[in-house]
Design an enzyme around this catalytic site. Structure first.
Site, PDB file in Angstrom:
ATOM      1  N   ASP A 120       0.821  -1.208   0.000  1.00 46.23           N
ATOM      2  CA  ASP A 120       0.000   0.000   0.000  1.00 46.23           C
ATOM      3  C   ASP A 120       0.856   1.259   0.000  1.00 46.23           C
ATOM      4  O   ASP A 120       0.494   2.273  -0.603  1.00 46.23           O
ATOM      5  CB  ASP A 120      -0.924   0.002   1.220  1.00 46.23           C
ATOM      6  CG  ASP A 120      -2.088  -0.957   1.065  1.00 46.23           C
ATOM      7  OD1 ASP A 120      -2.332  -1.421  -0.067  1.00 46.23           O
ATOM      8  OD2 ASP A 120      -2.765  -1.238   2.068  1.00 46.23           O
ATOM      9  N   ARG A 166       2.604   6.265  -2.664  1.00 40.09           N
ATOM     10  CA  ARG A 166       3.669   7.066  -3.279  1.00 40.09           C
ATOM     11  C   ARG A 166       3.377   7.304  -4.754  1.00 40.09           C
ATOM     12  O   ARG A 166       3.596   8.398  -5.279  1.00 40.09           O
ATOM     13  CB  ARG A 166       5.017   6.360  -3.090  1.00 40.09           C
ATOM     14  CG  ARG A 166       6.211   7.152  -3.593  1.00 40.09           C
ATOM     15  CD  ARG A 166       7.515   6.555  -3.080  1.00 40.09           C
ATOM     16  NE  ARG A 166       7.699   5.176  -3.508  1.00 40.09           N
ATOM     17  CZ  ARG A 166       8.191   4.817  -4.691  1.00 40.09           C
ATOM     18  NH1 ARG A 166       8.532   5.750  -5.581  1.00 40.09           N
ATOM     19  NH2 ARG A 166       8.353   3.554  -5.006  1.00 40.09           N
ATOM     20  N   ARG A 217       5.541  12.994  23.858  1.00 41.72           N
ATOM     21  CA  ARG A 217       4.964  13.761  24.951  1.00 41.72           C
ATOM     22  C   ARG A 217       3.574  14.216  24.549  1.00 41.72           C
ATOM     23  O   ARG A 217       3.306  14.463  23.366  1.00 41.72           O
ATOM     24  CB  ARG A 217       5.855  14.973  25.273  1.00 41.72           C
ATOM     25  CG  ARG A 217       5.394  15.797  26.475  1.00 41.72           C
ATOM     26  CD  ARG A 217       6.497  16.756  26.928  1.00 41.72           C
ATOM     27  NE  ARG A 217       6.872  17.684  25.875  1.00 41.72           N
ATOM     28  CZ  ARG A 217       6.264  18.844  25.656  1.00 41.72           C
ATOM     29  NH1 ARG A 217       5.224  19.197  26.392  1.00 41.72           N
ATOM     30  NH2 ARG A 217       6.676  19.639  24.696  1.00 41.72           N
ATOM     31  N   THR A 265      -8.698   2.256   7.603  1.00 38.61           N
ATOM     32  CA  THR A 265      -8.144   0.952   7.968  1.00 38.61           C
ATOM     33  C   THR A 265      -6.631   1.015   8.169  1.00 38.61           C
ATOM     34  O   THR A 265      -5.987  -0.029   8.269  1.00 38.61           O
ATOM     35  CB  THR A 265      -8.477  -0.101   6.889  1.00 38.61           C
ATOM     36  OG1 THR A 265      -8.046   0.376   5.612  1.00 38.61           O
ATOM     37  CG2 THR A 265      -9.965  -0.376   6.842  1.00 38.61           C
ATOM     38  N   LEU A 300      -7.302   3.339  12.335  1.00 43.26           N
ATOM     39  CA  LEU A 300      -7.822   2.105  12.929  1.00 43.26           C
ATOM     40  C   LEU A 300      -6.958   1.672  14.108  1.00 43.26           C
ATOM     41  O   LEU A 300      -7.469   1.256  15.153  1.00 43.26           O
ATOM     42  CB  LEU A 300      -7.873   1.006  11.872  1.00 43.26           C
ATOM     43  CG  LEU A 300      -8.415  -0.352  12.330  1.00 43.26           C
ATOM     44  CD1 LEU A 300      -9.874  -0.240  12.750  1.00 43.26           C
ATOM     45  CD2 LEU A 300      -8.265  -1.387  11.217  1.00 43.26           C
ATOM     46  N   GLN A 352       4.405   9.256   5.042  1.00 40.94           N
ATOM     47  CA  GLN A 352       5.565   9.184   4.140  1.00 40.94           C
ATOM     48  C   GLN A 352       6.323  10.485   4.014  1.00 40.94           C
ATOM     49  O   GLN A 352       7.542  10.482   3.839  1.00 40.94           O
ATOM     50  CB  GLN A 352       5.108   8.711   2.754  1.00 40.94           C
ATOM     51  CG  GLN A 352       4.551   7.296   2.747  1.00 40.94           C
ATOM     52  CD  GLN A 352       4.229   6.809   1.355  1.00 40.94           C
ATOM     53  OE1 GLN A 352       4.014   7.590   0.436  1.00 40.94           O
ATOM     54  NE2 GLN A 352       4.180   5.500   1.193  1.00 40.94           N
TER      55      GLN A 352
END
Length: 290
Positions: free
Chosen positions: A63, A68, A149, A179, A183, A239
């Site tokens: 995925d 990308r 934190r 998902t 999730l 990403q």
């Protein structure tokens, strides 16, 4: 037919699959364009992806590779066929062993196109200037950089304040991204095609804070609260990312374009994928450990 190719070289079977694609392309009248970094894997030179006019994009990987690839399209609504070389592959349509059947489906038109909602995230300065815009298919996440934190953020949906959040971060996800990270943080599963945005806190520091599902046309604004506004990051699809400076706010809404995913006739439905890849459902029919 012009076909772009994006792949993850970390998968050992990427090279053999590229060999198959290169061999089969002439008989199917495919003109291939490759992303930079895959040149050494092609048996003969092909065109450069860049701004090539594409009819389809094929991604080889998981995925993350498909995400990308969608970003490389820069808003162009080119249908993407994902060939899964990883483990889960929620977004991908074909397995490594079904590449030829997938190419047949592309060239014959025996496939469907699924339109997925995309997020447009802008960083707005204290002066009201939009200093950066990034698109994401899965999610936009505001979180702490460096040492983990708790941070405090104020959330707005449209012009209405939802309230302050004490948490490790905040996720704004699409149904596609429901998902993924959302999730894992306790957010709901939202079926693709639903016009909605999901706002999920990460490790909220109060039981009174729960994930929200809002209309797909909503504008979500995240405002860091001083003095917890230092060293905050915004990540896009896990990403790429950027830092926030004092006074910055994050504005997220539906983008003007969609990501188009190719769906094959042999592909399983959404809930079948959930059962098979997330073991969704009860324990009946599962084998007991030895």
């Amino acid at each position: 037919m012009n076909v772009g190719v994006v792949g993850n070289p970390r998968y050992g079977d990427l090279g053999p699959l590229i060999d198959i694609l290169a061999r089969e392309a002439p008989t199917r009248r495919l003109t291939l364009f490759s992303e930079a970094g895959l040149e050494a894997l092609w048996p003969a030179p092909v065109g450069t992806l860049d701004a090539a006019p594409l009819d389809f994009l094929i991604t080889f990987g998981g995925d993350g590779t498909l995400l990308r690839g969608a970003r490389l399209l820069q808003g162009r609504e080119t249908p993407i066929l994902g060939v899964n070389l990883g483990r889960v592959g929620f977004l991908t349509s074909a397995a490594r062993g079904s590449l030829l059947a997938a190419l047949d489906a592309l060239t014959s038109g025996a496939h469907a196109i699924e339109r997925r909602l995309v997020l447009r995230a802008s960083i707005v300065s204290a002066a009201g200037a939009e200093r950066s815009v990034t698109h994401a298919l899965n999610d936009v996440v505001v979180h702490k950089g460096g040492v983990a934190r708790v941070i405090r953020l104020r959330l707005y949906i449209g012009d209405e304040e939802v309230g302050p959040y004490s948490a490790d971060g905040l996720i704004v996800a699409t149904p596609t991204g429901s998902t993924a990270y959302s999730l894992s943080a306790g957010g709901p599963v939202v079926v693709p095609g639903v016009e909605a945005l999901i706002v999920t806190p990460i490790c909220a520091h109060t039981l009174a804070v729960r994930p929200l599902v809002v209309q797909g046309g909503s504008r979500v604004v995240i405002e860091p609260i001083a003095p917890w506004a230092d060293e905050l990051l915004v990540s896009f699809d896990g990403q790429v990312g950027t830092t926030l400076t004092a006074g910055d706010t994050v504005h997220v809404r539906r983008a003007d374009h969609s990501v188009l995913l190719v769906r094959l006739p042999t592909e399983r439905g959404f809930f079948s994928v959930m059962r098979g890849k997330l073991h969704w459902g009860d324990l009946l029919g599962r084998e007991s450990p030895p």
